[in-house]
Structure formats: structure tokens, C-alpha cells
Design a protein around this motif. Structure first.
Motif, PDB file in Angstrom:
ATOM      1  N   MET A 129      -0.984  -0.528  28.780  1.00 44.29           N
ATOM      2  CA  MET A 129      -2.369  -0.400  28.321  1.00 44.29           C
ATOM      3  C   MET A 129      -3.339  -0.637  29.474  1.00 44.29           C
ATOM      4  SD  MET A 129      -2.539  -2.010  24.515  1.00 44.29           S
ATOM      5  CE  MET A 129      -4.300  -1.877  24.538  1.00 44.29           C
ATOM      6  N   HIS A 130      -3.063  -1.620  30.292  1.00 40.97           N
ATOM      7  CA  HIS A 130      -3.910  -1.895  31.447  1.00 40.97           C
ATOM      8  C   HIS A 130      -4.022  -0.642  32.317  1.00 40.97           C
ATOM      9  CE1 HIS A 130      -4.725  -3.276  35.580  1.00 40.97           C
ATOM     10  NE2 HIS A 130      -5.537  -4.126  34.974  1.00 40.97           N
ATOM     11  N   HIS A 131      -2.895  -0.040  32.586  1.00 46.25           N
ATOM     12  CA  HIS A 131      -2.888   1.188  33.396  1.00 46.25           C
ATOM     13  C   HIS A 131      -3.733   2.276  32.730  1.00 46.25           C
ATOM     14  CE1 HIS A 131      -1.557   4.412  35.985  1.00 46.25           C
ATOM     15  NE2 HIS A 131      -1.223   5.087  34.916  1.00 46.25           N
ATOM     16  N   ARG A 132      -3.599   2.416  31.427  1.00 45.78           N
ATOM     17  CA  ARG A 132      -4.353   3.445  30.691  1.00 45.78           C
ATOM     18  C   ARG A 132      -5.851   3.199  30.809  1.00 45.78           C
ATOM     19  NH1 ARG A 132      -3.864   8.492  29.739  1.00 45.78           N
ATOM     20  NH2 ARG A 132      -4.297   9.139  27.630  1.00 45.78           N
ATOM     21  N   PHE A 133      -6.269   1.950  30.677  1.00 45.51           N
ATOM     22  CA  PHE A 133      -7.689   1.613  30.790  1.00 45.51           C
ATOM     23  C   PHE A 133      -8.206   1.905  32.203  1.00 45.51           C
ATOM     24  CE2 PHE A 133      -7.100  -0.241  26.760  1.00 45.51           C
ATOM     25  CZ  PHE A 133      -8.333  -0.532  26.221  1.00 45.51           C
ATOM     26  N   ILE A 134      -7.400   1.625  33.203  1.00 44.96           N
ATOM     27  CA  ILE A 134      -7.801   1.908  34.587  1.00 44.96           C
ATOM     28  C   ILE A 134      -7.987   3.411  34.779  1.00 44.96           C
ATOM     29  CG2 ILE A 134      -7.053   1.806  37.012  1.00 44.96           C
ATOM     30  CD1 ILE A 134      -8.012  -0.915  35.809  1.00 44.96           C
ATOM     31  N   VAL A 135      -7.089   4.209  34.214  1.00 42.72           N
ATOM     32  CA  VAL A 135      -7.242   5.672  34.279  1.00 42.72           C
ATOM     33  C   VAL A 135      -8.557   6.081  33.627  1.00 42.72           C
ATOM     34  CG1 VAL A 135      -6.305   7.872  33.416  1.00 42.72           C
ATOM     35  CG2 VAL A 135      -4.772   6.177  34.445  1.00 42.72           C
ATOM     36  N   TRP A 136      -8.869   5.523  32.462  1.00 39.51           N
ATOM     37  CA  TRP A 136     -10.124   5.850  31.788  1.00 39.51           C
ATOM     38  C   TRP A 136     -11.323   5.413  32.629  1.00 39.51           C
ATOM     39  CZ3 TRP A 136      -8.371   3.817  26.365  1.00 39.51           C
ATOM     40  CH2 TRP A 136      -7.596   4.792  25.736  1.00 39.51           C
ATOM     41  N   GLN A 137     -11.213   4.252  33.258  1.00 34.03           N
ATOM     42  CA  GLN A 137     -12.309   3.821  34.132  1.00 34.03           C
ATOM     43  C   GLN A 137     -12.491   4.780  35.306  1.00 34.03           C
ATOM     44  OE1 GLN A 137     -11.397  -0.305  35.182  1.00 34.03           O
ATOM     45  NE2 GLN A 137     -13.191  -0.973  34.010  1.00 34.03           N
ATOM     46  N   ASN A 138     -11.395   5.141  35.932  1.00 36.92           N
ATOM     47  CA  ASN A 138     -11.465   6.056  37.074  1.00 36.92           C
ATOM     48  C   ASN A 138     -12.050   7.407  36.685  1.00 36.92           C
ATOM     49  OD1 ASN A 138     -10.397   4.088  38.749  1.00 36.92           O
ATOM     50  ND2 ASN A 138      -8.313   4.863  38.587  1.00 36.92           N
ATOM     51  N   LYS A 140     -14.262   7.731  34.417  1.00 35.67           N
ATOM     52  CA  LYS A 140     -15.600   7.419  33.892  1.00 35.67           C
ATOM     53  C   LYS A 140     -15.712   7.644  32.376  1.00 35.67           C
ATOM     54  CE  LYS A 140     -17.779   7.919  38.323  1.00 35.67           C
ATOM     55  NZ  LYS A 140     -17.038   6.870  38.873  1.00 35.67           N
ATOM     56  N   LEU A 141     -14.613   7.364  31.667  1.00 34.95           N
ATOM     57  CA  LEU A 141     -14.595   7.478  30.207  1.00 34.95           C
ATOM     58  C   LEU A 141     -14.924   6.147  29.534  1.00 34.95           C
ATOM     59  CD1 LEU A 141     -11.441   9.749  29.882  1.00 34.95           C
ATOM     60  CD2 LEU A 141     -13.842  10.430  29.637  1.00 34.95           C
ATOM     61  N   ILE A 142     -14.778   5.069  30.293  1.00 33.23           N
ATOM     62  CA  ILE A 142     -15.229   3.749  29.841  1.00 33.23           C
ATOM     63  C   ILE A 142     -15.976   3.107  31.002  1.00 33.23           C
ATOM     64  CG2 ILE A 142     -13.369   3.459  28.151  1.00 33.23           C
ATOM     65  CD1 ILE A 142     -12.023   1.508  30.110  1.00 33.23           C
ATOM     66  N   ARG A 143     -16.705   2.058  30.711  1.00 35.26           N
ATOM     67  CA  ARG A 143     -17.516   1.394  31.741  1.00 35.26           C
ATOM     68  C   ARG A 143     -16.646   0.916  32.892  1.00 35.26           C
ATOM     69  NH1 ARG A 143     -21.077  -2.953  28.768  1.00 35.26           N
ATOM     70  NH2 ARG A 143     -20.961  -3.759  30.878  1.00 35.26           N
ATOM     71  N   SER A 144     -17.150   1.126  34.077  1.00 37.57           N
ATOM     72  CA  SER A 144     -16.400   0.728  35.272  1.00 37.57           C
ATOM     73  C   SER A 144     -16.641  -0.730  35.654  1.00 37.57           C
ATOM     74  CB  SER A 144     -16.764   1.633  36.446  1.00 37.57           C
ATOM     75  OG  SER A 144     -18.145   1.535  36.732  1.00 37.57           O
ATOM     76  N   ASP A 145     -17.648  -1.364  35.048  1.00 36.84           N
ATOM     77  CA  ASP A 145     -17.979  -2.736  35.417  1.00 36.84           C
ATOM     78  C   ASP A 145     -17.258  -3.794  34.578  1.00 36.84           C
ATOM     79  OD1 ASP A 145     -19.438  -2.012  33.161  1.00 36.84           O
ATOM     80  OD2 ASP A 145     -21.072  -3.387  33.636  1.00 36.84           O
ATOM     81  N   ILE A 146     -16.369  -3.382  33.707  1.00 37.19           N
ATOM     82  CA  ILE A 146     -15.627  -4.365  32.920  1.00 37.19           C
ATOM     83  C   ILE A 146     -14.312  -4.708  33.609  1.00 37.19           C
ATOM     84  CG2 ILE A 146     -16.583  -3.642  30.701  1.00 37.19           C
ATOM     85  CD1 ILE A 146     -13.550  -2.589  30.287  1.00 37.19           C
TER      86      ILE A 146
END
Length: 191
Positions: A129-138, A140-146
């Protein structure tokens, strides 16, 4: 007994035992009744499952696989976080609350070492899940500042707080739905 027969019998025993636990709770899992329900002698049952703790461990891991893995599957497979989290919420509230209560309130209290086994599997899911969230951050699908780790830890803590609470299942679902939606919106997933 052929190896395939033994595997089929083990699967049937696990399935029936899990049904008994879900229906009657951990204390309702009676080995004599389980053997009878599976058409086995009690001695044969123990030859197949090992100990009762071995069977409970298998059931706990099965509950984890059926509920937690299934619930988190959309997050792992969907490229769109909005679709992923809508599917997650639907799956979570349809499957996971009651089984988590059984794991936490009954199985982990009676068999604390089983919690470590399930937690090891859970930790593997969190890494994915962590990896998935990082992909979304990269992307720009979720906030990059979290901080993804903090977010996942906070959602896990909120979930555990409500699962361990004395609220009814309906109230747990209502509260967790509100908390999850608020958390997801906070990271930029507009549900």
C-alpha cells in the motif's frame, strides 16, 4: 488417504470451523461438533489439523486473506484513487468489521502468538500500500505534502480504535465511514 483428499478435508474442516466461529464465536468452536459436522472421528480430525491452535491460526490467516486482502485489493489494482477508495469502502463495510472483531476480541486474546502471524501478513500488505500511495503521489493523484507512513498509521489506529470499541457494528461502520472519508479527502481524494 491420498494427498488431494487430505487437502480437500483440511479445507472443509477450516471452512466449517470458520463458519462455527463466525456464528458462535471462538468459544463456540467445539472439536467434537466440528468432527461430527465434517464426518470425521475426533482422532482423525486432530491428525488432519494438528492442534486446535493450529486450526485457529489457519482460520485467522484465512479471515485475514478473505477480508483484509479482498478489502485492500482495489487500492492495489486501481490506477484512479477515487475509484479505488470507493471500492475499498464498499468492500470494507460489507466484509471486514465483524471478522476483525472476532480476530481482535476473541482469537488474539486467546491465542496472542497468532496475532504476530497475522500481523506479519498485514505488514506485507502495508508495504504494498505504501508503494501504491507513492505512485499516486508521483502521478499527482494525491497530495504530495503528506507523509504516507503517517497517513497509513493513523488510518490503521482509527480502525483499531473503533473495532475495539463497545459500539454496535452499525455504529462502528457509521463512524469509520465518516473517519475514512475525512482522511481520504485530507490527502486529496475527493469522494
Amino acid at each position: 488417504m491420498a494427498k488431494t483428499d487430505k487437502i480437500e478435508i483440511q479445507e472443509r474442516v477450516t471452512k466449517v470451523a470458520m463458519e462455527m466461529i463466525l456464528k458462535f464465536g471462538l468459544r463456540g468452536l467445539n472439536m467434537v461438533d466440528l468432527a461430527k459436522e465434517c464426518g470425521l472421528a475426533k482422532a482423525t480430525l486432530y491428525k488432519i489439523i494438528g492442534s486446535k491452535e493450529d486450526l485457529i491460526r489457519e482460520i485467522a490467516l484465512e479471515i485475514f486473506d478473505i477480508n483484509i486482502v479482498k478489502v485492500l485489493d482495489p487500492i492495489m489494482k486501481q490506477d484512479d484513487p477515487v475509484l479505488a477508495f470507493n471500492q475499498f469502502l464498499d468492500n470494507y463495510f460489507n466484509y471486514a468489521v465483524e471478522s476483525q472483531k472476532i480476530l481482535i476480541d476473541q482469537i488474539y486474546k486467546e491465542y496472542p502468538l497468532i496475532e504476530k502471524d497475522v500481523k506479519a501478513n498485514y505488514d506485507k500488505m502495508i508495504v504494498k500500500m505504501h508503494h501504491r500511495f507513492i505512485v499516486w503521489q508521483n502521478n499527482k493523484l494525491i497530495r504530495s505534502d503528506i507523509n504516507v507512513d503517517y497517513f497509513l498509521e493513523s488510518v490503521e489506529a482509527l480502525n483499531e480504535f473503533y473495532i475495539r470499541s463497545d459500539y454496535s457494528n452499525e455504529e462502528i461502520i457509521r463512524r469509520l465511514r465518516a473517519v475514512f472519508i475525512t482522511a481520504f479527502r485530507g490527502i486529496g481524494i475527493l469522494l
